[in-house]
Motif scaffolding. Structure first.
Motif, PDB file in Angstrom:
ATOM      1  N   THR A   3       0.820  -1.202   0.000  1.00 53.44           N
ATOM      2  CA  THR A   3       0.000   0.000   0.000  1.00 53.44           C
ATOM      3  C   THR A   3       0.857   1.256   0.000  1.00 53.44           C
ATOM      4  O   THR A   3       0.669   2.153  -0.828  1.00 53.44           O
ATOM      5  N   LEU A  23       0.713   1.899  -3.902  1.00 51.94           N
ATOM      6  CA  LEU A  23      -0.599   2.500  -4.055  1.00 51.94           C
ATOM      7  C   LEU A  23      -0.650   3.950  -3.637  1.00 51.94           C
ATOM      8  O   LEU A  23      -1.378   4.743  -4.229  1.00 51.94           O
ATOM      9  N   LEU A  24       0.121   4.291  -2.628  1.00 49.72           N
ATOM     10  CA  LEU A  24       0.045   5.656  -2.115  1.00 49.72           C
ATOM     11  C   LEU A  24       0.358   6.712  -3.179  1.00 49.72           C
ATOM     12  O   LEU A  24      -0.355   7.714  -3.275  1.00 49.72           O
ATOM     13  N   PRO A  25       1.394   6.503  -3.981  1.00 51.50           N
ATOM     14  CA  PRO A  25       1.663   7.519  -5.017  1.00 51.50           C
ATOM     15  C   PRO A  25       0.521   7.667  -6.005  1.00 51.50           C
ATOM     16  O   PRO A  25       0.290   8.728  -6.555  1.00 51.50           O
ATOM     17  N   ILE A  26      -0.221   6.573  -6.219  1.00 55.57           N
ATOM     18  CA  ILE A  26      -1.342   6.666  -7.158  1.00 55.57           C
ATOM     19  C   ILE A  26      -2.492   7.421  -6.516  1.00 55.57           C
ATOM     20  O   ILE A  26      -3.156   8.246  -7.129  1.00 55.57           O
ATOM     21  N   ILE A  27      -2.727   7.089  -5.245  1.00 56.96           N
ATOM     22  CA  ILE A  27      -3.906   7.650  -4.597  1.00 56.96           C
ATOM     23  C   ILE A  27      -3.695   9.117  -4.266  1.00 56.96           C
ATOM     24  O   ILE A  27      -4.570   9.945  -4.482  1.00 56.96           O
ATOM     25  N   VAL A  28      -2.559   9.433  -3.689  1.00 58.26           N
ATOM     26  CA  VAL A  28      -2.322  10.812  -3.286  1.00 58.26           C
ATOM     27  C   VAL A  28      -0.993  11.275  -3.875  1.00 58.26           C
ATOM     28  O   VAL A  28       0.014  11.333  -3.174  1.00 58.26           O
ATOM     29  N   PRO A  29      -0.990  11.603  -5.135  1.00 60.46           N
ATOM     30  CA  PRO A  29       0.261  11.890  -5.837  1.00 60.46           C
ATOM     31  C   PRO A  29       1.089  12.974  -5.174  1.00 60.46           C
ATOM     32  O   PRO A  29       2.300  12.993  -5.289  1.00 60.46           O
ATOM     33  N   GLY A  30       0.447  13.886  -4.470  1.00 62.78           N
ATOM     34  CA  GLY A  30       1.214  14.971  -3.882  1.00 62.78           C
ATOM     35  C   GLY A  30       2.174  14.525  -2.794  1.00 62.78           C
ATOM     36  O   GLY A  30       3.296  14.980  -2.700  1.00 62.78           O
ATOM     37  N   TYR A  84      -9.976  13.360  -1.362  1.00 64.27           N
ATOM     38  CA  TYR A  84      -8.776  13.682  -2.132  1.00 64.27           C
ATOM     39  C   TYR A  84      -8.338  12.489  -2.963  1.00 64.27           C
ATOM     40  O   TYR A  84      -8.015  12.616  -4.147  1.00 64.27           O
ATOM     41  N   GLN A 107      -6.949  10.240 -12.822  1.00 64.19           N
ATOM     42  CA  GLN A 107      -6.171   9.284 -13.605  1.00 64.19           C
ATOM     43  C   GLN A 107      -7.068   8.290 -14.316  1.00 64.19           C
ATOM     44  O   GLN A 107      -6.650   7.207 -14.699  1.00 64.19           O
TER      45      GLN A 107
END
Lengths: 245, 355, 385
Positions: free
Chosen positions: B205, B209-216, C30, C38
């Motif tokens: 995760t 997954l984290l970079p996909i979900i919250v790219p910032g 968010y 995406q």
């Protein structure tokens, strides 16, 4: 009369420490023997040697005609005829009182369950707690547990009963209920060897009282002589300490 | 009734052997089979690993030998220890590694067991490690995290996890014991949820997954992985600390309160030091477990010790030598983990004796 | 008002509660927005979409046209299958190792210690990789290692003889056996208040188990296919047909799990044996019980009761360890979920399913163990242990 237990020149060592020195003792059938002495004198060790809970290094032990040695057949035969009651009761906590009593008869003597349970209830009645049969050991008081332990040992119909300080771990008010059971057992003719500090019991029931100190038997006498006329100094010292209170 | 001083029975070796190994015929037979088995295994191992082994050489020489092919280690050890770190700068990786290992050993010395000393020790050495590995200062060339690899990277992840995870664990433990029921329940829920999830899922995760979900909020992969492992470590360690706190006599906290100490003073000076002392053996165990778990990062594509080992024999010439590579890696892990567990057992014995 | 501790506490908690809820809501919103940006849709409707990809191992029939919910089910079943067999094997190894370690014989004890220390101190994933390398480096089917003409070890998998029965017979036998086991368990757990019950129930329990085995065997025998009860693997061309194929992935993970779990369980069981009070063992010996009876009636039951909670923790850990399937390519629950995320992009929903799945599995397992613990634990407060 044939000897129930015949111990000759027994030596026992724990490593370098000698717990029993040249101990000799004969107990005839139906005899009641009380062994007393200070702690560390080897009294518990001696009776534990009789049913091979401890091994001796020299000398011989004969129980009911069978020699006690490394032969497992001999040991099993002896354990069947010798019952033991421990200071800490050692009831099996995961079984009911009834189960505790019928386990050995069913597994060792192959007694069918109905007969074993009937016998168990008979002995539980004898020790005055038949109503607790379905309870677990943890739910009983110390005195009750010890009486169950006696009944459990009796269920194997032993010819000899060994008692290793049966009342030492009990609260004072429960000691008499256990001693009463032991007295009635004695009156019925059971061969008994008891390690105990209860001198009143010894006076009442014993045929002979033995004093042990530092692994040796110092004095053996019938109770009246023993208590009124102790011969050795060590016996006198011990008696004065024990009987003081 | 004479005081005969009899000699104890002969306790010489023959007697001992006879009594312990051959008390009954069956037992004696079992002993013999066991001894035969052990001797055969030992002999086969010595022959394979030492006598017939090839320590240096080419893959072909190795294939012809009957024994182990340690040449794969001697040829590829740099890959396994340092990963894809640039060849000339390997000394930096080596020094960084040694610093961290030294710190781990020093942490076992009781002199360092105050909050200040141990924090300073770890923060300082961790900084040294990062400066050495990353460069940019003192004229060292910059080498970004994606080039770090091998055993050095594994040790780095372990150190980072411990450094981040321990304060987090203390915080979680204290939160779970909070007198405010909502706080206690929420932190309890958090701890229990984290503990019921497999570590791989948490790593997956945070890493993927984290970079996909919250790219910032990304940060580098390694940073995210260390955070994820730290949280997992903290959940388990929090429970260990909590047991330590709970095992303290109630009187300690009461006495501290009666003396007028506020919450932070009580906790820092009275409760936590004692709780940590009691929780030391399971904590050391937890560190040993944590070190083993670092190996899981291979699953999310991080080039740790295990991955570099796989690469060392992976394709091409050395593909047949997988047993030797795994044996070597197992040996390295064994040294670390075994030492830690033995130390934990030693601590436990010492504490019991002290009581 | 701010002097009252109760009011302060209430206010602080109210604030914390609001902050936590707000943070969660903001995070989810968010996340959803970035996923939409995406082009990843949300919602659970994807579960009915067909997957378009295959799995390596499945207990139930599955094709690439089946929907996502089915592949998730396959993953869960695989995890449970591997988990239960792994737990069983690890427990057996653990009992053996525990007995070795507590043996009086120093040779046996040393063997046990050797095993435990070599396995315990090496990460399980390394061991899984090692066994995977071993199993995939076996010779190809044509040159496979032949064990008695019945079992074949090859790089494509381990081929063992398997039952050759109609699906109906297999299902029926399985269900019947399951019922028999449940019946046996019920009889052993029912309270026994009368002599009649105490005599009858143990016998009924054994009878149910025996009857179940015989009945299932009979059903399998009569339901066999025309070419015999057992199907032996046969080499045809480059591969084997018939029999059961244990894939290298499954074999590797099962081996690693059993050996690693066995080492830890062995230590736990050893602690259990050591914790049994010597007095009870002595009393059992004094009553004349044989060594075997002392072990099975006194030592083992008491050791088990002592370590059940620790055992539960270890079992939960072992089930979680099945996630190593992703390392070797075994399609367990986690591998299925991560592939699904890859292929469908439904990240948040699948993570939620993953977490929910493990929470359920762990809580059910822990629940069952705690139930057993409550039923068999030692009663009363007057125990002198």
């Amino acid at each position: 009369m044939p000897a129930a237990v015949s111990i000759k020149n027994l030596d026992k060592f724990y490593g370098d420490f000698q717990a029993l020195r040249d101990v000799s003792l004969t107990v005839t059938e139906g005899e009641k023997v009380v062994i007393c002495g200070p702690s560390g004198s080897g009294k518990s060790t001696l009776i534990r040697c009789i049913n091979r809970l401890e091994e001796h290094q020299a000398g011989s032990i004969d129980v009911l005609g069978t020699v006690l040695d490394d032969n497992t057949g001999h040991i099993d035969a002896i354990r069947r005829e010798v019952g033991m009651v421990f200071q800490n009761f050692n009831l099996f906590p995961h079984m009911t009182i009834l189960e505790n009593c019928v386990l050995a008869p069913m597994l060792v003597r192959k007694t069918p369950r109905a007969e074993a349970e009937e016998m168990a209830m008979h002995f539980l009645k004898k020790v005055h707690i038949p109503e607790q049969a379905m309870k677990y050991p943890g739910e009983l008081s110390g005195g009750q547990q010890q009486r169950v332990a006696i009944a459990r040992a009796l269920c194997m119909k032993p010819k000899i009963m060994l008692f290793d300080e049966p009342t030492s771990a009990l609260d004072p008010e429960m000691i008499s209920e256990v001693l009463d059971v032991m007295v009635s057992l004695a009156r019925e003719g059971m061969t008994m060897i008891c390690v105990t500090h209860e001198m009143g019991f010894a006076r009442q029931v014993a045929d002979k009282v033995i004093f042990m100190d530092r692994g040796q038997i110092i004095e053996t006498n019938p109770p009246t002589e023993f208590f009124d006329n102790p011969q050795h100094d060590r016996t006198k010292t011990f008696l004065s300490q024990v009987l003081a209170h | 009734m004479t005081d005969i001083a009899l000699a104890p029975p002969s306790l010489d070796l023959r007697h001992m052997v006879r009594r312990k190994l051959f008390p009954t015929p069956l037992s004696g037979l079992v002993s013999l089979i066991g001894i035969a088995l052990i001797s055969w295994l030992a002999w086969a191992l010595i022959r394979w690993a030492i006598l017939d082994a090839v320590f240096f050489g080419t893959p072909d020489e190795c294939k012809q030998a009957a024994g182990a092919c340690w040449a794969v280690i001697t040829t590829r050890w740099r890959l396994m220890f340092f990963g894809l770190y640039p060849y000339d700068e390997h000394w930096r990786s080596a020094f960084g590694c040694l610093t961290l290992i030294a710190v781990i050993v020093l942490s076992c010395i009781p002199w360092f067991w105050t909050a200040l000393r141990i924090s300073v020790l770890w923060v300082v050495s961790f900084t040294i490690f990062v400066v050495l590995m990353r460069g940019g200062l003192f004229g060292l060339s910059v080498i970004t995290e994606d080039k770090w690899g091998g055993l050095a990277l594994s040790i780095f992840i372990f150190a980072g996890t411990s450094l981040l995870g321990m304060p987090l664990a203390i915080m979680l433990a204290l939160l779970r014991r909070s007198p405010l029921p909502l706080v206690a329940k929420l932190s309890g829920l958090f701890i229990d949820t984290v503990r019921s999830l497999p570590l791989i899922t948490i790593l997956f995760t945070v890493a993927i997954l984290l970079p996909i979900i919250v790219p910032g909020l990304a940060g580098t992969k390694i940073t995210r992985v260390i955070c994820g492992m730290a949280v997992f470590f903290a959940a388990y360690q929090a429970e260990i600390i909590r047991s330590g706190i709970q095992s303290l006599p109630v009187g300690q906290e009461e006495a501290a309160k009666a003396l007028g100490l506020n919450y932070w003073q009580r906790t820092r000076k009275i409760i936590l030091p004692q709780a940590f002392r009691r929780a030391l053996p399971p904590t050391v165990s937890q560190f040993a477990i944590s070190f083993k778990e670092v190996a899981l990062v291979i699953v999310i594509g991080i080039f740790d010790f295990l991955a570099s080992g796989n690469a060392a024999y992976g394709s091409g010439d050395w593909a047949f030598a997988y047993v030797e590579v795994y044996a070597f890696m197992a040996f390295v892990y064994f040294i670390f983990v075994f030492s830690l567990s033995r130390y934990g057992a030693y601590l436990e014995r010492r504490m019991r004796v002290g009581k | 008002m701010f002097q009252s501790r109760k009011t302060n506490a209430f206010l602080i908690q109210a604030v914390i509660g609001l902050v936590v809820v707000a943070a969660l809501v903001l995070f989810v919103r968010y996340a959803q927005r970035s996923l939409e940006a995406q082009n990843m849709t949300s919602g659970f409707a994807f579960l009915w979409r067909s997957t378009g990809w295959d799995v390596g191992f499945s207990l139930i029939p599955y094709t690439i046209n089946d929907p996502y919910w089915r592949v998730i089910l396959v993953g869960i079943l695989n995890t449970l299958f591997l988990g239960l067999i792994g737990l069983a094997l690890a427990t057996i190894i653990g009992i053996i190792v525990g007995a070795l370690r507590t043996s009086v014989n120093p040779v046996m004890s040393f063997l046990g210690t050797l095993y435990v220390e070599s396995i315990r101190n090496v990460p399980m994933i390394l061991q899984a990789f090692f066994w995977y390398a071993v199993f995939t480096h076996l010779p190809p089917p044509r040159q496979s290692i032949d064990l008695g003409g019945m079992m074949f070890l090859s790089a494509r998998g381990i081929f063992v003889p398997w039952l050759n029965v109609s699906t109906f017979a297999a299902g029926f036998a399985g269900v019947a056996f399951g019922c028999a086991v449940l019946l046996a368990l019920t009889f052993s757990l029912l309270p026994r208040r009368s002599l009649f019950q105490r005599t009858l129930y143990p016998k009924l329990s054994r009878l149910a188990l025996l009857g179940g085995i015989l009945f299932a065997a009979a059903v399998l025998f009569f339901g066999r296919n025309t070419d015999g009860l057992f199907q032996l693997p046969q080499l045809k061309g480059l591969n084997f047909t018939g029999g059961l194929r244990v894939s290298p992935e499954f074999a590797a993970l099962l081996t690693a799990m059993s050996l690693y779990g066995g080492a830890f369980l062995g230590e736990i069981i050893r602690a259990g044996f050591l914790s049994v009070n010597r007095g009870q063992i002595e009393a059992a010996h004094a009553l004349g019980l044989s060594g075997w009876h002392v072990f099975t009636r006194v030592r083992l039951p008491l050791a088990l009761r002592a370590v059940l909670p620790t055992l539960t923790n270890q079992y939960v850990w072992l089930i979680k360890a099945t996630t190593l399937g992703i390392a070797v390519g075994f399609s367990d629950f986690f591998l299925v979920i991560s592939t699904s995320i890859n292929q469908s992009g439904q990240t948040l929903e699948l993570i939620a399913i993953l977490m929910a799945g493990f929470l359920v599995i762990n809580n059910v397992l822990a629940g069952v163990m705690n139930f057993i613990n409550a039923r068999i634990k030692l009663r009363g407060t007057q125990l002198r242990i």
